[in-house]
Write a protein that holds these residues in place. Structure first.
Motif, mmCIF file in Angstrom:
data_model
loop_
_atom_site.group_PDB
_atom_site.id
_atom_site.type_symbol
_atom_site.label_atom_id
_atom_site.label_comp_id
_atom_site.label_asym_id
_atom_site.label_seq_id
_atom_site.Cartn_x
_atom_site.Cartn_y
_atom_site.Cartn_z
ATOM 1 N N GLU A 13 4.477 0.444 0.565
ATOM 2 C CA GLU A 13 4.654 1.787 1.133
ATOM 3 C C GLU A 13 3.579 2.747 0.630
ATOM 4 O OE1 GLU A 13 7.799 5.438 0.779
ATOM 5 O OE2 GLU A 13 8.635 3.414 0.916
ATOM 6 N N GLU A 14 3.326 2.748 -0.654
ATOM 7 C CA GLU A 14 2.313 3.645 -1.235
ATOM 8 C C GLU A 14 0.925 3.336 -0.687
ATOM 9 O OE1 GLU A 14 2.644 6.331 -3.082
ATOM 10 O OE2 GLU A 14 4.796 6.128 -3.399
ATOM 11 N N VAL A 15 0.575 2.056 -0.607
ATOM 12 C CA VAL A 15 -0.748 1.681 -0.103
ATOM 13 C C VAL A 15 -0.867 1.986 1.385
ATOM 14 C CG1 VAL A 15 -2.370 -0.243 0.236
ATOM 15 C CG2 VAL A 15 -1.111 -0.029 -1.921
ATOM 16 N N SER A 16 0.218 1.854 2.130
ATOM 17 C CA SER A 16 0.158 2.176 3.560
ATOM 18 C C SER A 16 -0.079 3.664 3.792
ATOM 19 C CB SER A 16 1.428 1.717 4.282
ATOM 20 O OG SER A 16 2.533 2.522 3.953
ATOM 21 N N HIS A 17 0.392 4.498 2.865
ATOM 22 C CA HIS A 17 0.174 5.942 2.972
ATOM 23 C C HIS A 17 -1.213 6.345 2.479
ATOM 24 C CE1 HIS A 17 4.212 7.080 4.197
ATOM 25 N NE2 HIS A 17 4.680 6.239 3.294
ATOM 26 N N SER A 18 -1.826 5.498 1.665
ATOM 27 C CA SER A 18 -3.124 5.815 1.079
ATOM 28 C C SER A 18 -4.008 4.570 1.020
ATOM 29 C CB SER A 18 -2.911 6.387 -0.326
ATOM 30 O OG SER A 18 -4.118 6.811 -0.878
ATOM 31 N N PRO A 19 -4.423 4.056 2.214
ATOM 32 C CA PRO A 19 -5.243 2.850 2.227
ATOM 33 C C PRO A 19 -6.572 3.081 1.500
ATOM 34 C CG PRO A 19 -4.974 3.735 4.447
ATOM 35 C CD PRO A 19 -4.168 4.586 3.535
ATOM 36 N N GLY A 20 -7.008 2.078 0.778
ATOM 37 C CA GLY A 20 -8.243 2.206 0.021
ATOM 38 C C GLY A 20 -8.060 2.883 -1.323
ATOM 39 N N CYS A 21 -6.793 3.073 -1.713
ATOM 40 C CA CYS A 21 -6.537 3.734 -2.995
ATOM 41 C C CYS A 21 -6.928 2.820 -4.145
ATOM 42 C CB CYS A 21 -5.084 4.168 -3.109
ATOM 43 S SG CYS A 21 -3.898 2.828 -3.297
ATOM 44 N N LEU A 22 -7.177 3.421 -5.265
ATOM 45 C CA LEU A 22 -7.499 2.677 -6.476
ATOM 46 C C LEU A 22 -6.225 2.173 -7.131
ATOM 47 C CD1 LEU A 22 -10.094 5.140 -8.030
ATOM 48 C CD2 LEU A 22 -10.585 2.969 -6.896
ATOM 49 N N LEU A 28 -0.316 5.769 -10.911
ATOM 50 C CA LEU A 28 0.080 7.180 -11.052
ATOM 51 C C LEU A 28 1.079 7.600 -9.969
ATOM 52 C CD1 LEU A 28 -3.349 8.814 -11.954
ATOM 53 C CD2 LEU A 28 -1.422 8.346 -13.491
ATOM 54 N N ALA A 29 0.997 6.986 -8.794
ATOM 55 C CA ALA A 29 1.912 7.309 -7.693
ATOM 56 C C ALA A 29 3.298 6.711 -7.899
ATOM 57 C CB ALA A 29 1.328 6.820 -6.370
ATOM 58 N N CYS A 30 3.436 5.828 -8.878
ATOM 59 C CA CYS A 30 4.714 5.169 -9.178
ATOM 60 C C CYS A 30 5.092 5.425 -10.628
ATOM 61 C CB CYS A 30 4.609 3.676 -8.913
ATOM 62 S SG CYS A 30 4.116 3.218 -7.246
ATOM 63 N N ASP A 32 7.771 5.832 -12.143
ATOM 64 C CA ASP A 32 8.966 5.147 -12.637
ATOM 65 C C ASP A 32 8.705 3.675 -12.954
ATOM 66 O OD1 ASP A 32 8.580 5.078 -9.806
ATOM 67 O OD2 ASP A 32 10.523 4.105 -9.600
ATOM 68 N N LEU A 33 7.491 3.191 -12.655
ATOM 69 C CA LEU A 33 7.119 1.803 -12.937
ATOM 70 C C LEU A 33 6.059 1.774 -14.027
ATOM 71 C CD1 LEU A 33 6.701 0.553 -9.251
ATOM 72 C CD2 LEU A 33 8.700 0.271 -10.727
ATOM 73 N N THR A 34 6.071 0.713 -14.814
ATOM 74 C CA THR A 34 5.039 0.568 -15.834
ATOM 75 C C THR A 34 3.769 0.016 -15.197
ATOM 76 O OG1 THR A 34 5.609 -1.721 -16.392
ATOM 77 C CG2 THR A 34 6.798 0.044 -17.586
ATOM 78 N N TRP A 35 2.652 0.166 -15.918
ATOM 79 C CA TRP A 35 1.388 -0.383 -15.441
ATOM 80 C C TRP A 35 1.541 -1.884 -15.238
ATOM 81 C CZ3 TRP A 35 -2.236 -4.033 -16.474
ATOM 82 C CH2 TRP A 35 -3.476 -3.882 -15.848
ATOM 83 N N ASN A 36 2.211 -2.551 -16.154
ATOM 84 C CA ASN A 36 2.402 -4.005 -16.055
ATOM 85 C C ASN A 36 3.209 -4.399 -14.828
ATOM 86 O OD1 ASN A 36 0.926 -4.599 -18.344
ATOM 87 N ND2 ASN A 36 2.712 -4.542 -19.686
#
Length: 68
Positions: A13-22, A28-30, A32-36
């Motif tokens: 969902e996040e990538v679909s809203h921001s294609p080409g994101c790093l 940073l957009a998540c 509530d989730l850890t980097w791992n």
């Protein structure tokens, strides 16, 4: 009953809203989730073809969905 969103669903969902994101932007957009958690799921999704992961220099990775 509320729909429980999986980590994979959240990333797609996040990538679909921001294609080409790093990858770092996705983390940073998540908050509530850890980097791992994010990295592990991105790795899995890229290996199954559900997500494209492209290296762009040292430590820089762009994410996109197939066909986009």
């Amino acid at each position: 009953m509320a729909h429980v969103q999986t980590v994979a669903d959240r990333i797609i969902e996040e990538v679909s809203h921001s294609p080409g994101c790093l990858l770092d932007e996705l983390v940073l957009a998540c908050p509530d989730l850890t980097w791992n958690q994010v990295f592990s799921e991105v790795d899995h999704l890229s290996r199954t073809g559900a997500l494209h992961l492209k290296r762009q220099g040292a430590g820089t990775y762009f994410l996109s969905l197939p066909g986009r």
